[in-house]
Design a protein around this motif. Structure first.
Motif, PDB file in Angstrom:
ATOM      1  N   TYR A 179       0.842  -1.191   0.000  1.00 52.61           N
ATOM      2  CA  TYR A 179       0.000   0.000   0.000  1.00 52.61           C
ATOM      3  C   TYR A 179       0.880   1.246   0.000  1.00 52.61           C
ATOM      4  O   TYR A 179       1.835   1.333   0.767  1.00 52.61           O
ATOM      5  N   TYR A 180       0.564   2.212  -0.860  1.00 52.86           N
ATOM      6  CA  TYR A 180       1.172   3.535  -0.795  1.00 52.86           C
ATOM      7  C   TYR A 180       0.167   4.442  -0.089  1.00 52.86           C
ATOM      8  O   TYR A 180      -0.916   4.722  -0.625  1.00 52.86           O
ATOM      9  N   LEU A 181       0.491   4.885   1.105  1.00 59.96           N
ATOM     10  CA  LEU A 181      -0.443   5.652   1.915  1.00 59.96           C
ATOM     11  C   LEU A 181       0.043   7.076   2.089  1.00 59.96           C
ATOM     12  O   LEU A 181       1.028   7.342   2.778  1.00 59.96           O
ATOM     13  N   HIS A 182      -0.659   8.007   1.457  1.00 64.18           N
ATOM     14  CA  HIS A 182      -0.320   9.423   1.570  1.00 64.18           C
ATOM     15  C   HIS A 182      -0.875   9.965   2.876  1.00 64.18           C
ATOM     16  O   HIS A 182      -2.073   9.884   3.146  1.00 64.18           O
ATOM     17  N   THR A 183       0.008  10.503   3.724  1.00 66.55           N
ATOM     18  CA  THR A 183      -0.413  10.986   5.029  1.00 66.55           C
ATOM     19  C   THR A 183      -0.590  12.495   5.023  1.00 66.55           C
ATOM     20  O   THR A 183       0.140  13.223   4.351  1.00 66.55           O
ATOM     21  N   SER A 184      -1.594  12.949   5.772  1.00 66.62           N
ATOM     22  CA  SER A 184      -1.839  14.379   5.910  1.00 66.62           C
ATOM     23  C   SER A 184      -2.273  14.652   7.340  1.00 66.62           C
ATOM     24  O   SER A 184      -3.299  14.138   7.794  1.00 66.62           O
ATOM     25  N   GLU A 185      -1.492  15.444   8.046  1.00 66.86           N
ATOM     26  CA  GLU A 185      -1.821  15.755   9.444  1.00 66.86           C
ATOM     27  C   GLU A 185      -3.030  16.673   9.539  1.00 66.86           C
ATOM     28  O   GLU A 185      -3.678  16.745  10.580  1.00 66.86           O
ATOM     29  N   GLU A 186      -3.359  17.381   8.438  1.00 62.32           N
ATOM     30  CA  GLU A 186      -4.511  18.272   8.452  1.00 62.32           C
ATOM     31  C   GLU A 186      -5.819  17.519   8.262  1.00 62.32           C
ATOM     32  O   GLU A 186      -6.888  18.047   8.544  1.00 62.32           O
ATOM     33  N   LYS A 187      -5.743  16.287   7.769  1.00 63.27           N
ATOM     34  CA  LYS A 187      -6.958  15.523   7.487  1.00 63.27           C
ATOM     35  C   LYS A 187      -6.972  14.265   8.352  1.00 63.27           C
ATOM     36  O   LYS A 187      -6.203  13.337   8.109  1.00 63.27           O
ATOM     37  N   PRO A 188      -7.823  14.226   9.371  1.00 58.53           N
ATOM     38  CA  PRO A 188      -7.826  13.089  10.298  1.00 58.53           C
ATOM     39  C   PRO A 188      -7.971  11.734   9.628  1.00 58.53           C
ATOM     40  O   PRO A 188      -7.378  10.757  10.075  1.00 58.53           O
ATOM     41  N   ALA A 189      -8.740  11.647   8.561  1.00 62.14           N
ATOM     42  CA  ALA A 189      -8.986  10.353   7.928  1.00 62.14           C
ATOM     43  C   ALA A 189      -7.752   9.797   7.235  1.00 62.14           C
ATOM     44  O   ALA A 189      -7.689   8.602   6.960  1.00 62.14           O
ATOM     45  N   THR A 190      -6.771  10.655   6.951  1.00 58.95           N
ATOM     46  CA  THR A 190      -5.579  10.179   6.244  1.00 58.95           C
ATOM     47  C   THR A 190      -4.296  10.501   7.014  1.00 58.95           C
ATOM     48  O   THR A 190      -3.232  10.635   6.420  1.00 58.95           O
ATOM     49  N   ASN A 191      -4.409  10.620   8.322  1.00 62.10           N
ATOM     50  CA  ASN A 191      -3.215  10.886   9.124  1.00 62.10           C
ATOM     51  C   ASN A 191      -2.551   9.563   9.490  1.00 62.10           C
ATOM     52  O   ASN A 191      -2.595   9.110  10.634  1.00 62.10           O
ATOM     53  N   PHE A 192      -1.943   8.915   8.483  1.00 63.47           N
ATOM     54  CA  PHE A 192      -1.325   7.611   8.695  1.00 63.47           C
ATOM     55  C   PHE A 192      -0.067   7.708   9.557  1.00 63.47           C
ATOM     56  O   PHE A 192       0.348   6.718  10.156  1.00 63.47           O
ATOM     57  N   LYS A 193       0.520   8.887   9.617  1.00 64.35           N
ATOM     58  CA  LYS A 193       1.672   9.072  10.501  1.00 64.35           C
ATOM     59  C   LYS A 193       1.249   8.859  11.946  1.00 64.35           C
ATOM     60  O   LYS A 193       1.974   8.249  12.739  1.00 64.35           O
ATOM     61  N   ASP A 194       0.069   9.340  12.281  1.00 66.56           N
ATOM     62  CA  ASP A 194      -0.461   9.138  13.623  1.00 66.56           C
ATOM     63  C   ASP A 194      -0.932   7.690  13.806  1.00 66.56           C
ATOM     64  O   ASP A 194      -0.699   7.081  14.855  1.00 66.56           O
ATOM     65  N   VAL A 195      -1.591   7.135  12.797  1.00 69.73           N
ATOM     66  CA  VAL A 195      -2.115   5.766  12.877  1.00 69.73           C
ATOM     67  C   VAL A 195      -1.009   4.775  13.217  1.00 69.73           C
ATOM     68  O   VAL A 195      -1.160   3.909  14.091  1.00 69.73           O
ATOM     69  N   PHE A 196       0.136   4.905  12.527  1.00 68.34           N
ATOM     70  CA  PHE A 196       1.238   3.958  12.708  1.00 68.34           C
ATOM     71  C   PHE A 196       2.304   4.466  13.683  1.00 68.34           C
ATOM     72  O   PHE A 196       3.363   3.857  13.802  1.00 68.34           O
ATOM     73  N   ASP A 197       2.006   5.588  14.354  1.00 67.97           N
ATOM     74  CA  ASP A 197       2.897   6.136  15.376  1.00 67.97           C
ATOM     75  C   ASP A 197       4.310   6.337  14.819  1.00 67.97           C
ATOM     76  O   ASP A 197       5.300   5.845  15.369  1.00 67.97           O
TER      77      ASP A 197
END
Length: 228
Positions: A179-197
């Motif tokens: 999976y290529y997951l684009h992360t965005s801290e401004e958008k909760p639904a795509t904040n994969f940086k937070d999801v995967f710590d």
């Protein structure tokens, strides 16, 4: 067609959010007992929700059938002055945070679903984004082997994410999905940086059926991880 973010601006002055202490705030019931829909589209006048997973759950659990067709079930909810956008606790939310693919809960019985009766009016929609645990589970394999999530942002230097090396890595019998997951801290639904710590991106997250196995910074380290 208007975007979700632009619709939020239009709705801000339309009285779509309840005031604290309103009936909608205090008496929404248990969100877990409500039907889950996923945002497909948002316009000035309505929200279109994908109810296909809810339909499948209804057929299997309520009708006790093992099989259901794969037809798309959608429901258009009319945006009116009486429609409140709230969180799981019943508090008003800013509609601007709602994105395509987000989960909304609604007080709707799938037994009453009729594709010809749309749009419908609702008193409230509950913003219920998936938990980090749910998102991790969605990206984890259900069988023996590994999945790889490559998490990146617009600001990242992607030189160490060589597509040819990724394709070569996928030839491994142990790697089932990338999976290529684009992360965005401004958008909760795509904040994969937070999801995967994650501390930094790009990052390579290796997952098995139990969740996150390893988080590394290069494809070479991924190879070592999945071939142990």
């Amino acid at each position: 067609m208007a975007t979700v973010s632009s619709i939020a601006v239009l709705m801000a002055g339309c009285g779509t959010n309840p005031t604290p202490g309103s009936e909608a705030t205090n008496h929404i019931g248990d969100p877990e007992d409500m039907t889950a829909g996923y945002v497909m589209e948002m316009t000035e006048s309505s929200v279109i929700l994908d109810l296909s997973p809810a339909h499948q759950k209804y057929v299997q659990e309520e009708l006790e059938q093992d099989f259901t067709d794969m037809m798309l079930r959608t429901l258009e909810v009319e945006i009116t002055d009486e429609l409140d956008f709230i969180d799981r606790d019943g508090a008003p939310i800013d509609p601007e945070i709602i994105e395509e693919g987000d989960r909304l809960r609604l007080d709707f019985d799938m037994a009453d679903y009729d594709a010809t009766e749309s749009p419908v009016e609702m008193d409230f929609l509950v913003y219920d984004p998936k938990s980090n645990e749910e998102i991790i589970a969605e990206h984890s394999p259900s069988e023996e082997g590994y999945h790889l999530a490559i998490v990146y942002s617009d600001d990242d230097n992607m030189e160490n994410v060589d597509e040819q090396e990724v394709e070569k890595l996928m030839q491994s019998d142990n790697l089932l999905q990338v999976y290529y997951l684009h992360t965005s801290e401004e958008k909760p639904a795509t904040n994969f940086k937070d999801v995967f710590d994650l501390d930094t991106t790009p990052a390579f997250v290796v997952l098995d059926s139990n969740g996150v196995v390893d988080t590394v910074g290069s494809i070479e380290e991924v190879e070592n991880s999945i071939n142990q």
